[in-house]
Design a protein around this motif. Sequence first.
Motif, PDB file in Angstrom:
ATOM      1  N   LEU A 118       0.833  -1.206   0.000  1.00 23.89           N
ATOM      2  CA  LEU A 118       0.000   0.000   0.000  1.00 23.89           C
ATOM      3  C   LEU A 118       0.868   1.258   0.000  1.00 23.89           C
ATOM      4  CD1 LEU A 118      -2.927   1.100   0.145  1.00 23.89           C
ATOM      5  CD2 LEU A 118      -2.634   1.236   2.611  1.00 23.89           C
ATOM      6  N   LEU A 119       1.960   1.238   0.750  1.00 29.48           N
ATOM      7  CA  LEU A 119       2.878   2.377   0.760  1.00 29.48           C
ATOM      8  C   LEU A 119       3.474   2.598  -0.632  1.00 29.48           C
ATOM      9  CD1 LEU A 119       4.691   1.805   4.182  1.00 29.48           C
ATOM     10  CD2 LEU A 119       3.050   3.611   3.638  1.00 29.48           C
ATOM     11  N   ALA A 120       3.693   1.503  -1.362  1.00 31.45           N
ATOM     12  CA  ALA A 120       4.174   1.616  -2.746  1.00 31.45           C
ATOM     13  C   ALA A 120       3.096   2.230  -3.639  1.00 31.45           C
ATOM     14  CB  ALA A 120       4.589   0.246  -3.276  1.00 31.45           C
ATOM     15  N   ALA A 123       2.979   5.896  -3.067  1.00 30.71           N
ATOM     16  CA  ALA A 123       4.093   6.581  -3.737  1.00 30.71           C
ATOM     17  C   ALA A 123       3.792   6.763  -5.221  1.00 30.71           C
ATOM     18  CB  ALA A 123       5.383   5.785  -3.548  1.00 30.71           C
ATOM     19  N   TYR A 124       3.216   5.733  -5.832  1.00 31.20           N
ATOM     20  CA  TYR A 124       2.827   5.830  -7.248  1.00 31.20           C
ATOM     21  C   TYR A 124       1.764   6.907  -7.441  1.00 31.20           C
ATOM     22  CZ  TYR A 124       0.691   4.633 -11.718  1.00 31.20           C
ATOM     23  OH  TYR A 124       0.175   4.692 -12.988  1.00 31.20           O
ATOM     24  N   ASP A 125       0.826   6.986  -6.515  1.00 29.42           N
ATOM     25  CA  ASP A 125      -0.215   8.027  -6.570  1.00 29.42           C
ATOM     26  C   ASP A 125       0.403   9.416  -6.540  1.00 29.42           C
ATOM     27  OD1 ASP A 125      -2.993   9.188  -6.128  1.00 29.42           O
ATOM     28  OD2 ASP A 125      -2.006   9.757  -4.248  1.00 29.42           O
ATOM     29  N   ARG A 126       1.391   9.635  -5.656  1.00 29.09           N
ATOM     30  CA  ARG A 126       2.064  10.941  -5.575  1.00 29.09           C
ATOM     31  C   ARG A 126       2.855  11.220  -6.867  1.00 29.09           C
ATOM     32  NH1 ARG A 126      -0.278  14.161  -3.787  1.00 29.09           N
ATOM     33  NH2 ARG A 126      -1.880  12.663  -4.352  1.00 29.09           N
ATOM     34  N   TYR A 127       3.437  10.172  -7.439  1.00 28.19           N
ATOM     35  CA  TYR A 127       4.175  10.315  -8.704  1.00 28.19           C
ATOM     36  C   TYR A 127       3.247  10.809  -9.819  1.00 28.19           C
ATOM     37  CZ  TYR A 127       5.734   8.601 -13.268  1.00 28.19           C
ATOM     38  OH  TYR A 127       6.018   8.488 -14.608  1.00 28.19           O
ATOM     39  N   VAL A 128       2.088  10.165  -9.949  1.00 30.99           N
ATOM     40  CA  VAL A 128       1.135  10.561 -10.994  1.00 30.99           C
ATOM     41  C   VAL A 128       0.621  11.980 -10.747  1.00 30.99           C
ATOM     42  CG1 VAL A 128      -1.085  10.039 -12.085  1.00 30.99           C
ATOM     43  CG2 VAL A 128       0.439   8.169 -11.423  1.00 30.99           C
ATOM     44  N   ILE A 213      10.431  -5.186  -3.677  1.00 36.36           N
ATOM     45  CA  ILE A 213       9.521  -4.780  -4.760  1.00 36.36           C
ATOM     46  C   ILE A 213       8.833  -3.448  -4.423  1.00 36.36           C
ATOM     47  CG2 ILE A 213       7.421  -5.385  -6.035  1.00 36.36           C
ATOM     48  CD1 ILE A 213       8.317  -8.327  -5.817  1.00 36.36           C
ATOM     49  N   PRO A 214       8.175  -3.332  -3.242  1.00 33.55           N
ATOM     50  CA  PRO A 214       7.572  -2.028  -2.909  1.00 33.55           C
ATOM     51  C   PRO A 214       8.605  -0.906  -2.800  1.00 33.55           C
ATOM     52  CG  PRO A 214       6.737  -3.742  -1.459  1.00 33.55           C
ATOM     53  CD  PRO A 214       7.884  -4.325  -2.212  1.00 33.55           C
ATOM     54  N   PHE A 215       9.776  -1.223  -2.212  1.00 32.36           N
ATOM     55  CA  PHE A 215      10.793  -0.188  -2.028  1.00 32.36           C
ATOM     56  C   PHE A 215      11.316   0.313  -3.375  1.00 32.36           C
ATOM     57  CE2 PHE A 215      15.103   1.383  -1.112  1.00 32.36           C
ATOM     58  CZ  PHE A 215      14.798   2.304  -0.129  1.00 32.36           C
ATOM     59  N   THR A 216      11.418  -0.584  -4.361  1.00 28.94           N
ATOM     60  CA  THR A 216      11.838  -0.186  -5.712  1.00 28.94           C
ATOM     61  C   THR A 216      10.825   0.763  -6.332  1.00 28.94           C
ATOM     62  OG1 THR A 216      12.980  -2.304  -6.019  1.00 28.94           O
ATOM     63  CG2 THR A 216      12.465  -1.034  -8.005  1.00 28.94           C
ATOM     64  N   ILE A 217       9.541   0.446  -6.151  1.00 27.87           N
ATOM     65  CA  ILE A 217       8.472   1.307  -6.673  1.00 27.87           C
ATOM     66  C   ILE A 217       8.514   2.675  -5.991  1.00 27.87           C
ATOM     67  CG2 ILE A 217       5.963   1.611  -6.839  1.00 27.87           C
ATOM     68  CD1 ILE A 217       5.769  -1.489  -6.967  1.00 27.87           C
ATOM     69  N   ILE A 218       8.688   2.660  -4.658  1.00 27.01           N
ATOM     70  CA  ILE A 218       8.743   3.913  -3.892  1.00 27.01           C
ATOM     71  C   ILE A 218       9.950   4.753  -4.313  1.00 27.01           C
ATOM     72  CG2 ILE A 218       9.083   4.897  -1.585  1.00 27.01           C
ATOM     73  CD1 ILE A 218       7.537   2.415  -0.505  1.00 27.01           C
ATOM     74  N   SER A 219      11.116   4.115  -4.426  1.00 26.32           N
ATOM     75  CA  SER A 219      12.345   4.830  -4.799  1.00 26.32           C
ATOM     76  C   SER A 219      12.233   5.421  -6.201  1.00 26.32           C
ATOM     77  CB  SER A 219      13.551   3.890  -4.739  1.00 26.32           C
ATOM     78  OG  SER A 219      13.706   3.352  -3.454  1.00 26.32           O
ATOM     79  N   SER A 220      11.715   4.629  -7.134  1.00 25.68           N
ATOM     80  CA  SER A 220      11.559   5.103  -8.515  1.00 25.68           C
ATOM     81  C   SER A 220      10.583   6.273  -8.582  1.00 25.68           C
ATOM     82  CB  SER A 220      11.060   3.970  -9.418  1.00 25.68           C
ATOM     83  OG  SER A 220      11.947   2.878  -9.395  1.00 25.68           O
ATOM     84  N   THR A 250       7.916   9.820   5.708  1.00 30.86           N
ATOM     85  CA  THR A 250       8.128   9.594   7.150  1.00 30.86           C
ATOM     86  C   THR A 250       7.623   8.222   7.554  1.00 30.86           C
ATOM     87  OG1 THR A 250       7.876  11.965   7.561  1.00 30.86           O
ATOM     88  CG2 THR A 250       7.682  10.504   9.467  1.00 30.86           C
ATOM     89  N   ILE A 251       6.430   7.863   7.087  1.00 36.15           N
ATOM     90  CA  ILE A 251       5.829   6.572   7.418  1.00 36.15           C
ATOM     91  C   ILE A 251       6.624   5.421   6.791  1.00 36.15           C
ATOM     92  CG2 ILE A 251       3.793   5.123   6.994  1.00 36.15           C
ATOM     93  CD1 ILE A 251       2.117   7.641   7.478  1.00 36.15           C
ATOM     94  N   VAL A 252       7.101   5.614   5.552  1.00 37.33           N
ATOM     95  CA  VAL A 252       7.912   4.590   4.887  1.00 37.33           C
ATOM     96  C   VAL A 252       9.161   4.274   5.709  1.00 37.33           C
ATOM     97  CG1 VAL A 252       9.389   4.119   2.889  1.00 37.33           C
ATOM     98  CG2 VAL A 252       7.095   5.041   2.554  1.00 37.33           C
ATOM     99  N   ILE A 253       9.851   5.323   6.160  1.00 33.72           N
ATOM    100  CA  ILE A 253      11.076   5.136   6.950  1.00 33.72           C
ATOM    101  C   ILE A 253      10.769   4.431   8.269  1.00 33.72           C
ATOM    102  CG2 ILE A 253      12.904   6.355   8.212  1.00 33.72           C
ATOM    103  CD1 ILE A 253      12.685   8.532   5.968  1.00 33.72           C
ATOM    104  N   LEU A 254       9.682   4.835   8.935  1.00 36.98           N
ATOM    105  CA  LEU A 254       9.312   4.235  10.219  1.00 36.98           C
ATOM    106  C   LEU A 254       8.924   2.774  10.056  1.00 36.98           C
ATOM    107  CD1 LEU A 254       7.110   7.080  11.793  1.00 36.98           C
ATOM    108  CD2 LEU A 254       9.384   6.388  12.536  1.00 36.98           C
ATOM    109  N   PHE A 255       8.160   2.464   9.018  1.00 39.45           N
ATOM    110  CA  PHE A 255       7.581   1.127   8.880  1.00 39.45           C
ATOM    111  C   PHE A 255       8.565   0.114   8.321  1.00 39.45           C
ATOM    112  CE2 PHE A 255       4.644  -2.127   7.188  1.00 39.45           C
ATOM    113  CZ  PHE A 255       3.885  -2.336   8.326  1.00 39.45           C
TER     114      PHE A 255
END
Length: 317
Positions: A118-120, A123-128, A213-220, A250-255
Amino acid sequence: MGNSTWLANRTGQIDFILLGLCSQSKHPMLLCAVIFVIFLMAVSGNSILILLIHSTAHLHTPMYFFISQLSLMDMMYISVTVPKMLMDQVMGMNKISAPECGMQMFLYLTLGGSEFFLLAAMAYDRYVAICHPLHYSILMNHKVLVLLVSCCWFLGSMDGFMLTPITMTFPFCRSWEIHHFFCEVPAVMKLSCSDTSLFETLMYICCVLMLLIPFTIISSSYYFILLTIHRMNSAEGRKKAFTTCSSHMTIVILFYGAPVYTYMLPSSYHTPGKDMVVSVFYTILTPLINPLIYSLRNKDVTGALSKMFNVESPRKL
């Protein structure tokens, strides 16, 4: 060996003993009282956020849809472990049957895995929203949102379906005392009298994929977001973009930090005490922190909250 075999054959009939968190403290009742308050605050905070998002028209956007799902996962996540732990302390009982242990394990693995994905998706939502604002309503329509969230829940459940049955079918013939406050996989695996090295390797690979996989999506996503922000001419636009992304990061780093320690570091780094402290952070504190981050740092949410309690909303700048 006969006694071990007898115990192994009765795995499904004997209760595990959760040594708990409160019992390890010098002031168990005080610690339990604090955890109970945190639990109430986390459940009420996430419930209010879900209610607020669903009852306020201008919060019916993809970003807040994802936030409501995050709150739902957090509310369920803390409810899987804390009520059982508190009831055990109050009732003076710390037993959990093998089926109950397996169910608790499956639920926290599913919810934790779902939250990673979901965090990924967030991140995709913010990208779009930032990189393709003109196509945002098309790329993030309701069908896409439902599909993304369904995939998050499905992929999270895969983690539970893979790890739980294997863990619970190992023979347990050492001790039935789990040095933890809930049935976490590594803590339960320590009770097995068989060679678990192959399963530990499988678990490591599974967790790497669930995190990578999620972290790659978030980083990209954030790489392209930062490029877009850098090209913005408007200082106000940059500030708004950073603000919308900072809460999520912030939540990504914490979780992400705690599960990396729990499931990806070698067993030599682990002690029961350290494992419990880390687990407290991501199973008890994170569900409390998430709604605070998204409510206190968000003018739309604070404004809607003010209207809900019939308080005049702060003047918009």
